[in-house]
Scaffold this active site. Structure first.
Site, PDB file in Angstrom:
ATOM      1  N   MET A   1       0.256   2.715  -4.833  1.00  0.00           N
ATOM      2  CA  MET A   1      -0.715   1.377  -5.361  1.00  0.00           C
ATOM      3  C   MET A   1      -2.119   2.003  -5.014  1.00  0.00           C
ATOM      4  O   MET A   1      -2.787   1.884  -6.321  1.00  0.00           O
ATOM      5  CB  MET A   1      -0.141   0.303  -4.795  1.00  0.00           C
ATOM      6  CG  MET A   1      -1.016  -1.134  -5.346  1.00  0.00           C
ATOM      7  SD  MET A   1      -0.963  -0.945  -7.238  1.00  0.00           S
ATOM      8  CE  MET A   1       0.571  -2.178  -7.099  1.00  0.00           C
ATOM      9  N   ASP A  40      -7.422   4.521   4.254  1.00  0.00           N
ATOM     10  CA  ASP A  40      -6.408   4.329   4.955  1.00  0.00           C
ATOM     11  C   ASP A  40      -6.427   4.613   6.493  1.00  0.00           C
ATOM     12  O   ASP A  40      -7.393   5.192   7.109  1.00  0.00           O
ATOM     13  CB  ASP A  40      -5.244   4.969   4.364  1.00  0.00           C
ATOM     14  CG  ASP A  40      -3.848   4.237   4.696  1.00  0.00           C
ATOM     15  OD1 ASP A  40      -3.445   3.613   3.523  1.00  0.00           O
ATOM     16  OD2 ASP A  40      -3.159   4.272   5.578  1.00  0.00           O
ATOM     17  N   VAL A  81      -0.174  -3.423   2.672  1.00  0.00           N
ATOM     18  CA  VAL A  81       1.350  -4.173   2.804  1.00  0.00           C
ATOM     19  C   VAL A  81       1.356  -5.776   2.529  1.00  0.00           C
ATOM     20  O   VAL A  81       0.350  -6.469   2.864  1.00  0.00           O
ATOM     21  CB  VAL A  81       2.176  -3.881   4.122  1.00  0.00           C
ATOM     22  CG1 VAL A  81       1.480  -4.649   5.346  1.00  0.00           C
ATOM     23  CG2 VAL A  81       3.528  -4.322   3.776  1.00  0.00           C
ATOM     24  N   GLU A  82       2.183  -5.909   1.805  1.00  0.00           N
ATOM     25  CA  GLU A  82       2.125  -7.657   1.279  1.00  0.00           C
ATOM     26  C   GLU A  82       2.678  -8.407   2.477  1.00  0.00           C
ATOM     27  O   GLU A  82       3.774  -8.759   2.559  1.00  0.00           O
ATOM     28  CB  GLU A  82       3.241  -7.455   0.044  1.00  0.00           C
ATOM     29  CG  GLU A  82       3.198  -8.943  -0.585  1.00  0.00           C
ATOM     30  CD  GLU A  82       2.067  -9.352  -1.545  1.00  0.00           C
ATOM     31  OE1 GLU A  82       2.046 -10.240  -2.022  1.00  0.00           O
ATOM     32  OE2 GLU A  82       1.146  -8.515  -1.543  1.00  0.00           O
ATOM     33  N   LYS A 101      -2.873  -8.576   5.800  1.00  0.00           N
ATOM     34  CA  LYS A 101      -3.859  -8.558   4.875  1.00  0.00           C
ATOM     35  C   LYS A 101      -5.092  -9.385   5.565  1.00  0.00           C
ATOM     36  O   LYS A 101      -6.161  -9.200   5.325  1.00  0.00           O
ATOM     37  CB  LYS A 101      -3.140  -9.479   3.535  1.00  0.00           C
ATOM     38  CG  LYS A 101      -2.450  -8.505   2.755  1.00  0.00           C
ATOM     39  CD  LYS A 101      -2.235  -8.910   1.519  1.00  0.00           C
ATOM     40  CE  LYS A 101      -1.344  -8.140   0.274  1.00  0.00           C
ATOM     41  NZ  LYS A 101      -2.158  -7.184  -0.107  1.00  0.00           N
ATOM     42  N   SER A 158       0.635 -10.008  -5.004  1.00  0.00           N
ATOM     43  CA  SER A 158       1.503 -10.436  -5.695  1.00  0.00           C
ATOM     44  C   SER A 158       1.905 -12.192  -5.725  1.00  0.00           C
ATOM     45  O   SER A 158       2.422 -12.590  -6.476  1.00  0.00           O
ATOM     46  CB  SER A 158       2.569  -9.652  -6.392  1.00  0.00           C
ATOM     47  OG  SER A 158       3.500  -9.410  -5.160  1.00  0.00           O
ATOM     48  N   HIS A 164      -4.836  -8.977  -8.889  1.00  0.00           N
ATOM     49  CA  HIS A 164      -3.478  -8.477  -9.086  1.00  0.00           C
ATOM     50  C   HIS A 164      -3.151  -7.505 -10.182  1.00  0.00           C
ATOM     51  O   HIS A 164      -3.021  -7.755 -11.123  1.00  0.00           O
ATOM     52  CB  HIS A 164      -2.313  -9.665  -9.132  1.00  0.00           C
ATOM     53  CG  HIS A 164      -1.165  -9.405  -9.198  1.00  0.00           C
ATOM     54  ND1 HIS A 164      -0.247 -10.381  -9.969  1.00  0.00           N
ATOM     55  CD2 HIS A 164      -0.233  -8.320  -8.510  1.00  0.00           C
ATOM     56  CE1 HIS A 164       1.332  -9.722  -9.885  1.00  0.00           C
ATOM     57  NE2 HIS A 164       0.980  -8.564  -9.026  1.00  0.00           N
TER      58      HIS A 164
END
Length: 716
Positions: free
Chosen positions: A324, A343, A401-402, A407, A429, A450
């Site tokens: 992504m 990262d 990561v979701e 976050k 999302s 998004h």
């Protein structure tokens, strides 16, 4: 001055050559009724001036003529055939008048000459283009065919096969390609365009160029042997139907029109075109595709307006590399905005850079880029393990990561490492933007951004406004998304935002059918072949990832327990618990493998049926109408709720979000166009038949009131 109107000026140049210049009062030239009427009057004035020996058509704008004014013509399309047919015939008299002038004519094409603009230049004897030109007949993309002689003149100019390809694809053509097939006669630098056009006219007057035979060929029957014609049209029909399918009738209609008119002269050939044009203009498909075109203009207009409030975005950063992050970095860098990719792990950075390199290599393979351009884009991506290079960027896209805690931690950390006026966004999302904003000292500089996967292919970006997001923040992120080549829609924060909020009721309808014994493969077949989705719900869940879907479904159930809460296991739970996550681990509803060409291949998997059968019993057959109703009604009603609650601002933006974000069938135009086509009252009556299935099937009071008043979502 020989003639002057608000859209056209005609004057005499050197050597009795006249120039007809399209120069509308707006920013572009459009072929509207006023322009057609002015062209008619201008041609009359030209015919009455005995001094004129040749004519050049030019434009005072950056584009020649961008096409017909579709907003104006929509009103005409609503008229009876007895009104529309005579109108289009009368309009074509004007183009015939241009083609029949008693001296040589040429069009000097700069920028776009599309649709009616290209049909205008087809009526002249010669065409010369500068290097900025793009020409073509995109009408089939709007569910129509050319209506101003395009299906008649183009095949006689460039040959049947070339014309069929141009018209059925609706693609814009570069000047080099147009020159190769004979659609234009020369390509020159912009500064030499008019002088070169005048020289060609002088050559025609000196009989160095035979303008009369060229003109005669356009007006005669096609010179194609009968057997060759049969093969050509049969091949075209097979190839085009394979691409367009049954839901898009215009490309097939274009082939039929050219075939029927092949043995006709101009007058009879135009009659064939007009009849087909009027028939297509009345179809729901044309209304839907024209609606998408207009909605796209509205969304782009909003983005352009937002650009006036936006801060300049000259540099960006993405936090979290991988697939992504690499996709976002590629998109930003390839559209000219340098980006830092940060990262905490070197392998992730390598994966992100590898993703960008892979996408660029694919562009080179397709002939859409060069190694030099690839190097330039890669130089616009800087990989880093620390925040030092990030400190001066204008915008940050967090794409880790979701998980809310992860976050929130990353967002708080990056805020300490960027300038006070930097904008921070989260690519999420499902996680509430208002929740994530609590981790920031300046929530007004924060919003959601998004992206949809794969980033390079999916045109939509949801820009999510939190309760504290400033207008400048939203405008700047909208402008950045537009600069990236994306279509941004602004939505307000809620569980799932807009696209996922309306998608999961669709999945719930699918799960309900499976619980009642339906076959997931049969559902996919109906929703793909009959309704028109690119993927049915089972296949889509496999592509999205069952684990991702399972997580998002839980978020939606928590956010809307009355409608989206569950009693017991559903099909998504069963697949998740069996660790069948879809394409990512080669087993979901379907089994996945790789074919001989290295492409993913899906097959029906008996294990899926065993797992579902153990929970839901034997399979049962369902009518196609039931399958469509039970999957689509929840999505439609939830979309209406989003509009009523102000999550999405307009039906147009909702429909664009569905088409660009989910692949909603374009020939249906989006949810609101679909409801309007069906009739709001008819939809309410249909939903009421299924209301016993639960809250997802129960229409809102406002929708019921709209139905009672015979209203619609789009105002005609």
């Amino acid at each position: 001055m020989i003639y002057q109107s608000p859209t056209i000026q005609v004057e005499l140049l050197e050597d009795n050559i006249a120039r007809l210049c399209f120069n509308a009062s707006g920013s572009v030239n459009k072929l509207d009724r006023e322009t057609i009427n002015s062209l008619d009057a201008a041609l009359d004035a030209i015919q009455q001036d005995s001094h004129i020996q040749a004519l050049v058509l030019t434009s005072a704008k950056g584009a020649f003529i961008v096409g017909a004014d579709i907003t104006e013509f929509l009103g005409l399309f609503a008229q009876e055939d007895s009104v529309l047919l005579p109108w289009i015939a009368e309009a074509n008299v004007v183009f015939n008048k241009l083609e029949d002038l008693p001296f040589p004519t040429i069009s000097a094409i700069n920028g776009f000459a599309l649709g009616g603009g290209f049909e205008t230049v087809l009526a002249t004897d010669f065409r010369i283009a500068d290097t900025t030109a793009k020409i073509g007949l995109p009408e089939t993309k709007l569910g129509l065919i050319p209506g101003f002689g395009g299906t008649v003149r183009l095949p006689r100019l460039i040959g049947t096969d070339n014309a069929l390809e141009w018209i059925t694809s609706g693609k814009d053509q570069r000047p080099e390609a147009a020159l190769k097939v004979g659609a234009i006669d020369a390509v020159v630098a912009p500064e030499n365009l008019q002088a070169s056009a005048i020289k060609m006219l002088k050559d025609a007057l000196a009989e160095k160029l035979d303008w009369q035979s060229r003109r005669a060929r356009k007006q005669a029957a096609l010179t194609l042997p009968k057997l060759e014609a049969m093969m050509s049209f049969a091949t075209a029909k097979g190839m085009v139907f394979k691409i367009a399918g049954k839901h898009y009738p215009a490309p097939m209609a274009a082939i039929s029109v050219i075939e029927q008119a092949a043995r006709c002269g101009r007058a009879d050939a135009l009659k064939v075109e007009h009849q087909a044009f009027v028939k297509l203009a009345k179809t729901d498909v044309a209304q839907a595709l024209i609606g998408i075109f207009l909605n796209d203009q509205l969304v782009k207009g909003k983005a352009k307006k937002a650009g006036k409030l936006a801060k300049n975005i000259d540099t960006a950063a993405v936090l979290g590399a991988g697939i992504m992050g690499g996709g976002i970095a590629y998109q930003s860098a390839s559209k000219g905005t340098p980006i830092i990719m940060k990262d905490i792990a070197q392998p992730a950075l390598e994966l992100g850079l590898g993703e960008a390199s892979k996408l660029l290599a694919a562009q080179i393979k397709r002939g859409r880029s060069t190694p030099q351009k690839m190097a330039k884009v890669l130089n616009n991506i800087t990989a880093t393990l620390d925040y030092t290079p990030v400190k001066d960027v204008d915008v940050v896209v967090e794409a880790v990561v979701e998980h809310p805690k992860v976050k929130s931690m990353v967002l708080a950390e990056v805020e300490q490492n960027v300038s006070d006026d930097a904008i921070i966004t989260s690519n999420t999302s499902t996680i509430s933007i208002n929740l994530l904003a609590k981790s920031l000292k300046k929530p007004e500089r924060f919003c959601g951004m998004h992206f949809f996967n794969p980033v390079h292919k999916m045109p939509l970006v949801e820009v999510i406004r939190g309760e504290n997001s400033s207008e400048e923040t939203i405008a700047s992120v909208v402008a950045y998304a537009s600069k990236m080549g994306k279509t941004p829609i602004v939505v307000n924060d809620c569980p799932g935002f807009f696209v996922n909020r309306v998608l999961f009721p669709y999945f719930a309808g699918f799960s309900g059918l499976l619980a009642d014994g339906a076959d997931f493969a049969a559902i996919d077949k109906v929703m793909e072949k009959q309704f028109g989705w690119p993927m049915g719900p089972a296949y889509l869940l496999d592509v999205v990832g069952i684990d991702t879907g399972h997580h998002a479904q839980a978020v939606m159930a928590e956010g809307f327990p009355d409608r989206m809460g569950k009693n017991g296991k559903d099909a998504i739970d069963i697949m998740f618990e069996a660790e069948r996550f879809g394409q990512k681990n080669s087993k979901g509803f379907y089994a996945y493998s790789v074919d001989r060409r290295g492409k993913p291949k899906k097959d029906v998997d008996p294990t899926s049926y065993e797992l579902l059968g153990a929970e839901f019993g034997e399979l049962k057959a369902f009518e196609s109408e039931d399958i469509i109703a039970r999957t689509m009604i929840p999505m439609i009603i939830e979309t209406v709720r989003c509009l009523e609650e102000g999550i999405i601002a307009t039906p147009a933006e909702a429909d664009m979000g569905l088409v660009f974000g989910l692949g909603f069938p374009p020939f249906r135009g989006g949810v609101f166009r679909y409801i309007d086509t069906m009739g709001v009252a008819n939809f309410v009556a249909l939903a009421d038949k299924y209301a016993h299935l639960g809250g997802l099937y129960q229409v809102t009071d406002a929708m019921r009131e709209l139905a009672a008043n015979n209203g619609s979502y789009y105002q005609s």
